[in-house]
Scaffold this motif. Structure first.
Motif, PDB file in Angstrom:
ATOM      1  N   VAL A  39       0.825  -1.188   0.060  1.00  0.00           N
ATOM      2  CA  VAL A  39      -0.022  -0.019  -0.167  1.00  0.00           C
ATOM      3  C   VAL A  39       0.835   1.152  -0.066  1.00  0.00           C
ATOM      4  CG1 VAL A  39      -1.690   1.143   1.209  1.00  0.00           C
ATOM      5  CG2 VAL A  39      -1.932  -1.223   1.072  1.00  0.00           C
ATOM      6  N   ALA A  40       1.936   1.183   0.661  1.00  0.00           N
ATOM      7  CA  ALA A  40       2.956   2.386   0.617  1.00  0.00           C
ATOM      8  C   ALA A  40       3.424   2.918  -0.696  1.00  0.00           C
ATOM      9  CB  ALA A  40       3.984   1.974   1.691  1.00  0.00           C
ATOM     10  N   GLU A  41       3.372   1.761  -1.733  1.00  0.00           N
ATOM     11  CA  GLU A  41       3.873   2.117  -3.002  1.00  0.00           C
ATOM     12  C   GLU A  41       2.953   2.801  -4.081  1.00  0.00           C
ATOM     13  OE1 GLU A  41       5.409  -1.623  -4.181  1.00  0.00           O
ATOM     14  OE2 GLU A  41       6.385  -1.738  -1.899  1.00  0.00           O
ATOM     15  N   ARG A  42       1.638   2.758  -3.440  1.00  0.00           N
ATOM     16  CA  ARG A  42       0.655   3.443  -4.035  1.00  0.00           C
ATOM     17  C   ARG A  42       0.414   4.742  -4.066  1.00  0.00           C
ATOM     18  NH1 ARG A  42      -4.762  -0.293  -2.971  1.00  0.00           N
ATOM     19  NH2 ARG A  42      -3.690  -2.122  -2.608  1.00  0.00           N
ATOM     20  N   GLU A  43      -0.422   5.482  -5.239  1.00  0.00           N
ATOM     21  CA  GLU A  43      -0.511   6.772  -5.204  1.00  0.00           C
ATOM     22  C   GLU A  43      -1.472   7.351  -4.041  1.00  0.00           C
ATOM     23  OE1 GLU A  43      -0.917   8.791  -8.852  1.00  0.00           O
ATOM     24  OE2 GLU A  43      -2.704   9.853  -8.150  1.00  0.00           O
ATOM     25  N   VAL A  44      -2.754   6.448  -3.876  1.00  0.00           N
ATOM     26  CA  VAL A  44      -3.458   6.735  -2.638  1.00  0.00           C
ATOM     27  C   VAL A  44      -3.145   5.701  -1.619  1.00  0.00           C
ATOM     28  CG1 VAL A  44      -5.693   7.002  -1.985  1.00  0.00           C
ATOM     29  CG2 VAL A  44      -5.136   7.554  -3.996  1.00  0.00           C
ATOM     30  N   LYS A  45      -2.388   6.228  -0.644  1.00  0.00           N
ATOM     31  CA  LYS A  45      -1.957   5.075   0.380  1.00  0.00           C
ATOM     32  C   LYS A  45      -3.252   4.816   1.283  1.00  0.00           C
ATOM     33  CE  LYS A  45       2.785   6.436  -0.062  1.00  0.00           C
ATOM     34  NZ  LYS A  45       2.435   6.842  -1.325  1.00  0.00           N
ATOM     35  N   LYS A  46      -4.229   4.501   0.878  1.00  0.00           N
ATOM     36  CA  LYS A  46      -5.342   4.387   1.985  1.00  0.00           C
ATOM     37  C   LYS A  46      -6.157   3.128   1.450  1.00  0.00           C
ATOM     38  CE  LYS A  46      -6.623   8.511   4.049  1.00  0.00           C
ATOM     39  NZ  LYS A  46      -6.085   8.335   5.599  1.00  0.00           N
TER      40      LYS A  46
ATOM     41  N   ALA B  86      -4.523   4.186 -18.829  1.00  0.00           N
ATOM     42  CA  ALA B  86      -4.668   2.924 -19.428  1.00  0.00           C
ATOM     43  C   ALA B  86      -5.948   2.428 -19.609  1.00  0.00           C
ATOM     44  CB  ALA B  86      -3.917   1.823 -18.514  1.00  0.00           C
ATOM     45  N   ASP B  87      -6.156   1.502 -20.771  1.00  0.00           N
ATOM     46  CA  ASP B  87      -7.433   0.814 -21.100  1.00  0.00           C
ATOM     47  C   ASP B  87      -7.431  -0.503 -20.558  1.00  0.00           C
ATOM     48  OD1 ASP B  87      -7.982   3.074 -22.595  1.00  0.00           O
ATOM     49  OD2 ASP B  87      -7.964   1.851 -24.334  1.00  0.00           O
ATOM     50  N   ILE B  88      -7.962  -0.625 -19.156  1.00  0.00           N
ATOM     51  CA  ILE B  88      -7.601  -1.718 -18.294  1.00  0.00           C
ATOM     52  C   ILE B  88      -9.115  -2.925 -18.426  1.00  0.00           C
ATOM     53  CG2 ILE B  88      -7.611  -2.505 -15.939  1.00  0.00           C
ATOM     54  CD1 ILE B  88      -6.128   0.193 -15.340  1.00  0.00           C
ATOM     55  N   THR B 101     -16.360  -6.876  -8.256  1.00  0.00           N
ATOM     56  CA  THR B 101     -15.877  -6.021  -9.364  1.00  0.00           C
ATOM     57  C   THR B 101     -16.020  -4.602  -8.859  1.00  0.00           C
ATOM     58  OG1 THR B 101     -17.291  -7.427 -10.843  1.00  0.00           O
ATOM     59  CG2 THR B 101     -16.524  -5.184 -11.697  1.00  0.00           C
ATOM     60  N   ARG B 102     -16.888  -4.293  -8.147  1.00  0.00           N
ATOM     61  CA  ARG B 102     -17.001  -2.833  -7.343  1.00  0.00           C
ATOM     62  C   ARG B 102     -15.849  -2.624  -6.400  1.00  0.00           C
ATOM     63  NH1 ARG B 102     -16.391  -0.520  -2.685  1.00  0.00           N
ATOM     64  NH2 ARG B 102     -16.859  -2.630  -1.793  1.00  0.00           N
ATOM     65  N   ALA B 103     -15.335  -3.827  -5.642  1.00  0.00           N
ATOM     66  CA  ALA B 103     -14.369  -3.646  -4.866  1.00  0.00           C
ATOM     67  C   ALA B 103     -12.884  -3.399  -5.677  1.00  0.00           C
ATOM     68  CB  ALA B 103     -14.044  -5.002  -4.054  1.00  0.00           C
ATOM     69  N   PHE B 109      -8.660   2.341  -8.727  1.00  0.00           N
ATOM     70  CA  PHE B 109      -8.711   3.912  -8.849  1.00  0.00           C
ATOM     71  C   PHE B 109      -7.860   4.354  -7.649  1.00  0.00           C
ATOM     72  CE2 PHE B 109     -11.646   5.663 -11.926  1.00  0.00           C
ATOM     73  CZ  PHE B 109     -11.968   4.632 -12.636  1.00  0.00           C
ATOM     74  N   ASP B 110      -7.326   3.614  -6.905  1.00  0.00           N
ATOM     75  CA  ASP B 110      -6.384   4.021  -5.823  1.00  0.00           C
ATOM     76  C   ASP B 110      -4.975   4.109  -6.336  1.00  0.00           C
ATOM     77  OD1 ASP B 110      -8.026   4.794  -4.115  1.00  0.00           O
ATOM     78  OD2 ASP B 110      -7.827   2.980  -2.625  1.00  0.00           O
ATOM     79  N   TYR B 111      -4.805   3.640  -7.612  1.00  0.00           N
ATOM     80  CA  TYR B 111      -3.478   3.659  -8.139  1.00  0.00           C
ATOM     81  C   TYR B 111      -3.364   4.598  -9.313  1.00  0.00           C
ATOM     82  CZ  TYR B 111      -2.466  -1.165  -6.457  1.00  0.00           C
ATOM     83  OH  TYR B 111      -2.084  -1.980  -5.543  1.00  0.00           O
ATOM     84  N   GLY B 112      -4.631   5.155  -9.619  1.00  0.00           N
ATOM     85  CA  GLY B 112      -4.489   6.269 -10.649  1.00  0.00           C
ATOM     86  C   GLY B 112      -5.990   6.417 -11.292  1.00  0.00           C
ATOM     87  N   ARG B 113      -5.867   7.198 -12.493  1.00  0.00           N
ATOM     88  CA  ARG B 113      -7.356   7.361 -13.086  1.00  0.00           C
ATOM     89  C   ARG B 113      -7.057   6.800 -14.570  1.00  0.00           C
ATOM     90  NH1 ARG B 113      -9.744  10.865 -17.067  1.00  0.00           N
ATOM     91  NH2 ARG B 113     -11.818  11.003 -16.674  1.00  0.00           N
ATOM     92  N   PRO B 114      -7.594   5.380 -14.665  1.00  0.00           N
ATOM     93  CA  PRO B 114      -7.435   4.688 -16.037  1.00  0.00           C
ATOM     94  C   PRO B 114      -8.343   5.409 -17.199  1.00  0.00           C
ATOM     95  CG  PRO B 114      -8.545   3.480 -14.312  1.00  0.00           C
ATOM     96  CD  PRO B 114      -8.565   4.611 -13.671  1.00  0.00           C
ATOM     97  N   GLY B 115      -7.878   5.286 -18.332  1.00  0.00           N
ATOM     98  CA  GLY B 115      -8.697   5.914 -19.531  1.00  0.00           C
ATOM     99  C   GLY B 115     -10.070   5.366 -19.600  1.00  0.00           C
ATOM    100  N   ARG B 116     -10.122   3.905 -19.587  1.00  0.00           N
ATOM    101  CA  ARG B 116     -11.364   3.146 -19.613  1.00  0.00           C
ATOM    102  C   ARG B 116     -11.191   1.743 -18.892  1.00  0.00           C
ATOM    103  NH1 ARG B 116     -14.621   1.723 -24.687  1.00  0.00           N
ATOM    104  NH2 ARG B 116     -15.440   0.147 -23.251  1.00  0.00           N
ATOM    105  N   VAL B 117     -12.426   1.327 -18.366  1.00  0.00           N
ATOM    106  CA  VAL B 117     -12.331  -0.235 -17.699  1.00  0.00           C
ATOM    107  C   VAL B 117     -13.360  -0.955 -18.111  1.00  0.00           C
ATOM    108  CG1 VAL B 117     -12.307  -1.152 -15.289  1.00  0.00           C
ATOM    109  CG2 VAL B 117     -11.225   1.165 -15.546  1.00  0.00           C
ATOM    110  N   ASP B 118     -13.036  -1.936 -18.517  1.00  0.00           N
ATOM    111  CA  ASP B 118     -14.069  -3.063 -18.769  1.00  0.00           C
ATOM    112  C   ASP B 118     -13.838  -4.250 -18.189  1.00  0.00           C
ATOM    113  OD1 ASP B 118     -15.402  -2.000 -21.345  1.00  0.00           O
ATOM    114  OD2 ASP B 118     -13.376  -2.006 -22.156  1.00  0.00           O
ATOM    115  N   LEU B 119     -14.786  -5.142 -18.132  1.00  0.00           N
ATOM    116  CA  LEU B 119     -14.894  -6.248 -17.174  1.00  0.00           C
ATOM    117  C   LEU B 119     -14.962  -7.595 -18.403  1.00  0.00           C
ATOM    118  CD1 LEU B 119     -15.161  -7.909 -14.607  1.00  0.00           C
ATOM    119  CD2 LEU B 119     -17.576  -7.635 -14.681  1.00  0.00           C
TER     120      LEU B 119
END
Lengths: 319, 168
Positions: A39-46, B86-88, B101-103, B109-119
């Protein structure tokens, strides 16, 4: 007899001590801590696990590092953290410990992180919560007197496992002021539970408990003999503030005999790791060359401490 | 009445055919532990995806944490590519309530803002509790499974995938 740390389903209800904690739970905490390190390596560390929960840091004794890492851990789990420096507040005005707890429960506390100069204080709180039927509130011992500091013991075990992978083939040495050290007691309990085949405690007679052999460890009063072929060297801080009477000639004398220097460390295995729970007394129990050297894993210990505390808090909150 | 389960390997081939026309330079795959991660590994190879393969364990984002507690053995999530723009494609074995899927979306989204997401899923068993649908789905069960039954993907020693019904 009821184990005050476990609920009626045998799950972790409070973390009070590593002594008496089953291997299954100890192992589970270490396993659960591993993904939290990422988690510490992520942009949002939450993470949302403790969203809406209130964690009260109740420090009746001063601490910076432990309180801060607990605070970071709780905040990364999205909890609301309230820091109480109790040594300067209501207890000074005469309020009892349990009255303080009752008041904080009335403020919807979900978890107490407690540090107290008296051994057993967190047990008293856990018993009180149990007796008053407040089983949804959890207690974490963040250090009580000379008794236990379980999260420090856990992060030390996590660090050993990270660098050494296994416990069953290790020689682990604990050096220094075992007598006053709650850290040492937690380390020894965990090392025994995890099946480390050889644990040595090394230090002057005045700083080792008289019955320390009963903990299943080998006692050495010779630093060189104690360090020989060690895989892990765990240094302890010399706790001047807890010493009553003349236990040591002087810090300089102590360093000469028991301080970890590069020459002494050379007796251990070449890939041995050096640990210290902090705060370090450079030039007293550890030489700066060793503390800053390639074998020291003292700063990773601090980082892992956050993940381990996150693991403990989320396990408790889920039980 | 016993339910006839299709061969998971043929379903995987069907999924590859569905996804292939939409693969671009920006496409990245994220498999949900454990079944989805196995699938994503195969899809990643079969589709020749350039971005490194991601895996995600949603244990820390589950909405039933309050009632069921923490999963005893959560795995490390690993997103080795830049999520930003990214297109994920999130890959899972079975689509049921949509809560997993919700989780996974929240975690992503805690890693960044993807361009689009599909399942992409191998099998849809009905029973959605959230407004979630799969863009790529190899097989939909003819009728909903009762809640007491669980549909799982398993992988044998040779790496062959198969679907199994388990009475929960």
């Amino acid at each position: 007899m009821r184990n005050p740390q476990l609920n009626k389903n045998g799950e972790l209800q409070h973390l009070l001590s590593l002594d008496g904690l089953p291997l299954s739970i100890l192992g589970a905490i270490l396993d659960i801590a591993a993904p939290f390190t990422e988690v510490a390596e992520r942009e949002v560390k939450k993470l949302p696990l403790l969203r809406g929960k209130s964690v009260f840091n109740l420090f009746f004794e001063n601490s910076t590092r432990t309180r801060t890492t607990f605070e970071i851990a709780a905040k990364r789990l999205s909890a609301d953290v309230i820091n109480l420096n109790v040594s300067t507040s209501s207890t000074k005005k005469g309020e009892t410990l349990l009255d303080t707890i009752d008041n904080l429960c009335a403020m919807q506390a979900d978890m107490f992180v407690v540090r107290h100069e008296s051994s057993g204080a967190p047990y008293l709180i856990a018993d009180h919560l149990h007796a008053t039927g407040r089983n949804h509130i959890h207690v974490i011992n963040a250090g009580d007197g000379r008794h236990a500091h379980p999260t420090q013991g856990l992060l030390d075990m996590y660090t050993i496992r990270h660098f050494k992978k296994e416990f069953h083939n290790l020689i682990v040495v604990v050096v220094g002021d075992v007598l006053h050290s709650r850290v040492a007691r937690s380390q020894l309990a965990a090392l025994t539970t995890l099946g480390v085949p050889e644990v040595r405690v090394v230090g002057p007679r005045t700083l080792l408990p008289t019955d320390v052999e009963r903990l299943g460890v080998r006692v050495c009063h010779d630093m060189n003999e104690g360090l020989r072929d060690a895989d892990v060297v765990m240094m302890l801080r010399l706790q001047n503030e807890r010493m009553n009477g003349a236990l040591l000639p002087s810090p300089q004398e102590y360093f000469k005999v028991w301080g970890l220097t590069p020459e002494k460390l050379a007796l251990a295995k070449p890939d041995a790791i050096v640990m210290h729970p902090g705060p370090m007394n450079r030039g007293v129990e550890i030489d700066s060359t060793v503390a800053d050297g390639g074998q020291a894993v003292i700063l990773p210990q601090v980082t892992f401490g956050i993940a381990v505390r996150m693991a403990v808090m989320s396990m408790l909150a889920g039980n | 009445m016993p339910i006839e389960l299709p061969n998971a390997e043929s379903l995987l081939a069907r999924l590859v055919d569905q996804i292939r026309p939409n693969v671009s330079e920006r496409t990245a795959l994220v498999g949900i532990h454990t079944g989805g991660a196995w699938l994503a590994e195969r899809l990643h190879r079969l589709l020749g995806i350039k971005a490194a393969l991601g895996t995600i364990d949603v244990s820390f984002y589950r909405d039933d944490f309050g009632s069921r507690g923490l999963h005893p053995r959560p795995q490390r999530s690993d997103i080795p590519f830049d999520v930003e723009s990214a297109d994920i494609i999130i890959v899972d074995d079975v689509l049921y309530t949509g809560r997993t899927t919700r989780a996974a979306l929240n975690e992503l989204f805690d890693y960044g803002r993807p361009g689009r997401v599909d399942l992409a899923v191998l099998c849809d068993r009905h029973g959605r509790e959230l407004p979630i649908g799969a863009r790529y789905c190899a097989f939909t069960l003819p009728q909903p499974l009762p809640a007491s039954r669980s549909l799982r993907l398993s992988r044998d020693a040779t790496g062959t995938l198969s679907l199994r019904l388990i009475d929960a």
